[in-house]
Design an enzyme around this catalytic site. Structure first.
Site, mmCIF file in Angstrom:
data_model
loop_
_atom_site.group_PDB
_atom_site.id
_atom_site.type_symbol
_atom_site.label_atom_id
_atom_site.label_comp_id
_atom_site.label_asym_id
_atom_site.label_seq_id
_atom_site.Cartn_x
_atom_site.Cartn_y
_atom_site.Cartn_z
ATOM 1 N N GLU A 211 0.784 -1.244 0.000
ATOM 2 C CA GLU A 211 0.000 0.000 0.000
ATOM 3 C C GLU A 211 0.815 1.292 0.000
ATOM 4 O O GLU A 211 0.659 2.144 0.882
ATOM 5 C CB GLU A 211 -0.967 -0.002 1.182
ATOM 6 C CG GLU A 211 -2.018 -1.087 1.055
ATOM 7 C CD GLU A 211 -3.052 -1.077 2.169
ATOM 8 O OE1 GLU A 211 -2.883 -0.325 3.154
ATOM 9 O OE2 GLU A 211 -4.045 -1.823 2.053
ATOM 10 N N GLU A 352 -5.591 -7.550 -0.821
ATOM 11 C CA GLU A 352 -6.380 -7.342 0.393
ATOM 12 C C GLU A 352 -7.798 -6.955 0.011
ATOM 13 O O GLU A 352 -8.015 -6.074 -0.827
ATOM 14 C CB GLU A 352 -5.769 -6.246 1.273
ATOM 15 C CG GLU A 352 -4.437 -6.615 1.913
ATOM 16 C CD GLU A 352 -3.935 -5.541 2.865
ATOM 17 O OE1 GLU A 352 -4.757 -4.678 3.285
ATOM 18 O OE2 GLU A 352 -2.726 -5.542 3.179
#
Length: 598
Positions: A211, A352
């Site tokens: 991320e 995710e």
């Protein structure tokens, strides 16, 4: 399995299934691969590579990575969370028995550097009373033990550098360098861990950095262009990927997205957030169009890996108005990352996704929509998370770290790779769940996939060469010659029960329908029919093929849920509109026979 394979052997194996390669105009363009020839025997190692938007094994057989995240090595404890309460082998075996075929393991650059320097320490996060085999084991030895157990139970592993520092909140830092951890340290950590496990095909994928993010007016922040600037994540992923592949050319390289991307004509120097497209951390891959990651001779190891979440994690704009799977696909997923799959650029693995269920209808609607998209298009994914101590999502396990959250698991289960009623692993020799497993099978026990260069879910408008007669709902794990609707089993009256639950907002509604076969025989193909009350209309459904004629709605099974065992249930659902009432239908029929309602 852990047998090493040389680059020469890997390329030779590929030559058996690749009849020819078309020339490409650009380095990052996908290779056009001819139809696969028959394979005499399963590969002796489990390394994976890509063909177009598919991930395949060494023989060219398409695979589907469907797993979960288990975090802790990235945190201050430096080992899996939960080992303070449960046994490592028990959890590993339980994941395999529940159909998880790959585990994404977050870790920190700091911990990798400690391991490299010979400074691995014994973690206080391990309860040696419930883990007597881990007495005196360092965090590195615990990781090695997990790899050995994963091999034992047919699991594969993906390593993810989650943060620079070993910190429970380290993932909030937007970039890959922090404090004493430099970019060169980042490269060095990846090179060391790759070299250590280069002959271990249990560790099949490397997720370069979790991320990367940051908005236009924040500093530092991650950007995506073709520069070599320190904050350019595309360059970092490309350089790191090449360094890894120079050591082990067989491992998959996963590149996530960033958070924002400039609108046409806007420079990265702008600090005006309104001039950027924004989405989830790690979820913005718009830059792939003009600035694709180039891994050189090993381009067929590249997988792009977006993250996506629901409104219980953050109230994105698209959740603040009525939405459906179709609107999410058009407004959010297509422009940010799904185009990579549709244009056959590379495979996707949603690294995710997930969250709590049963608390917000919109959350459940989003999660079901994304799950069904990944089923329909055979997109790989790892669910967040196994851990119940994930604050904004909860886990697949409840707080005792032993009991599975039944509601969440039932939502996930259709999205786990299954064939013939058993879960499919990525190991050719070991069944998922171990040699004596009754719930799983090995990759060699699954029939050949269709030609991996064909996308069975391809929209004919995406590729003008696509045969519009192809079945976009075909599940490649099923026998493509089998039509489960050809001869549906007759259902006696009263041999089915339907539970119908509608949630409404404004003029919209989302409906979940659970069908239970209360008869004594399994159904091979099913069709549910009911009449919507006046003023209600079907818009879009999932987990089946939906249609409406007048007020009569019909849903027939998808390829993957066509078999309904005696006592078994299937869950489907749809979004629709109403003019003030969401009254349930009064009668349902399954294969023409009346059902009772619960």
């Amino acid at each position: 399995m852990s047998a090493p394979v040389s680059v020469t052997r890997r390329r030779t194996l590929r030559a058996r299934v690749v009849a020819g390669i078309a020339a490409v105009a650009a380095l990052a363009a996908p290779l056009a691969v001819a139809a696969a020839s028959p394979v005499a025997a399963a590969p002796t190692s489990d390394w994976l590579h890509t063909q177009g938007n598919k991930i395949v094994d060494e023989s060219g057989k398409e695979v589907w990575l469907t797993g979960a995240n288990w975090f802790g090595f990235n945190a201050t404890e430096r080992v899996f969370h939960g080992l303070w309460a449960v046994n490592l082998e028990d959890v590993t075996r339980s994941m395999a028995e529940h159909g998880i075929n790959i585990v994404r393991v977050p870790i920190s650059t700091q911990l990798l550097l400690e391991w490299k320097a010979g400074k691995a320490a014994v973690s206080s996060g391990v309860n040696t009373y419930v883990n007597p085999e881990l007495v005196g084991k360092t965090s590195l030895e615990v990781f090695d033990r997990f790899l050995a157990l994963s091999e034992k139970y047919g699991l594969k592993v993906m390593l993810d550098v989650h943060s620079a520092e070993a910190d429970n909140a380290g993932h909030f830092h937007p970039v890959w360098w922090k404090g004493t951890v430099t970019v060169d340290d980042f490269y060095s950590a990846w090179e060391w861990v790759t070299a250590r496990y280069k002959n271990n095909d249990t560790l099949v994928a490397m997720d370069i950095k979790n991320e990367p993010h940051g908005t236009a007016n924040s500093s530092p922040r991650a950007k995506w262009d073709s520069s070599t600037d320190q904050d350019n994540f595309k360059n970092l992923c490309q350089v790191t990927g090449r360094k890894i592949l120079a050591i082990n050319p067989n491992v998959l390289i996963l590149c996530e997205g960033i958070e924002v991307y400039p609108k046409p004509g806007v420079s990265w120097t702008s600090t005006n957030n309104k001039e950027f497209y924004g989405t989830w951390w790690g979820g913005n891959l718009r830059g792939v169009t003009d600035h694709p990651v180039d891994l050189g001779a090993n381009q067929d190891q590249l997988v792009y890996s977006p993250h996506d979440y629901g409104p219980l994690v953050f109230e994105q704009d698209w959740f603040q108005k009525p939405f459906t799977k179709a609107t999410l696909e058009a407004d959010v997923w297509d422009p940010n990352w799904l185009f990579i799959h549709k244009k056959n650029i590379a495979p996707l693995l949603v690294g995710e996704w997930g969250g709590r269920v049963g608390q917000d209808e919109r959350q459940d609607r989003w999660m079901t929509a994304l799950r069904d998209l990944m089923i329909e298009r055979r997109i790989s994914h790892t669910f967040w998370s196994l851990n119940p101590n994930s604050g904004d999502t909860g886990g697949l396990l409840l707080d005792d770290w032993k009991t599975w959250d039944s509601a969440k698991y039932e939502l996930l289960k259709p999205g786990l790779w299954q064939d013939g009623g058993k879960f499919v692993g990525l190991d050719h020799q070991v069944k998922l769940g171990g040699p004596s497993s009754t719930t799983g099978k090995s990759l060699s026990e699954v029939g050949d996939r269709p030609d991996p260069t064909d996308d069975p879910t391809q929209d004919p408008t995406d590729d003008p060469t696509q045969d519009p007669t192809d079945d976009p709902t075909q599940d490649p794990t099923d026998d493509p010659t089998q039509d489960p609707t050809d001869d549906p089993t007759t259902v006696p009256t009263g041999s089915c029960t339907v539970t119908y639950q509608a949630n409404a907002w404004s003029t919209g509604m989302s409906v979940g329908v659970k069908v239970k076969n209360t008869g004594t025989s399994a159904l091979s193909g099913w069709s549910l029919q009911f009449t919507l009350p006046a003023g209600q209309k079907l818009e879009q459904g999932w987990s089946g093929t939906w249609s409406q004629s007048g007020q009569t709605v019909t849903v027939t099974n998808a390829a993957w849920n066509g078999t309904l065992a005696a006592g078994g249930t299937v869950e489907v659902g749809f979004n629709g509109t109403h003019t003030g009432s969401t009254t349930a239908p009064s009668a349902f029929t399954l294969n023409g026979a009346a059902c009772t309602t619960a």
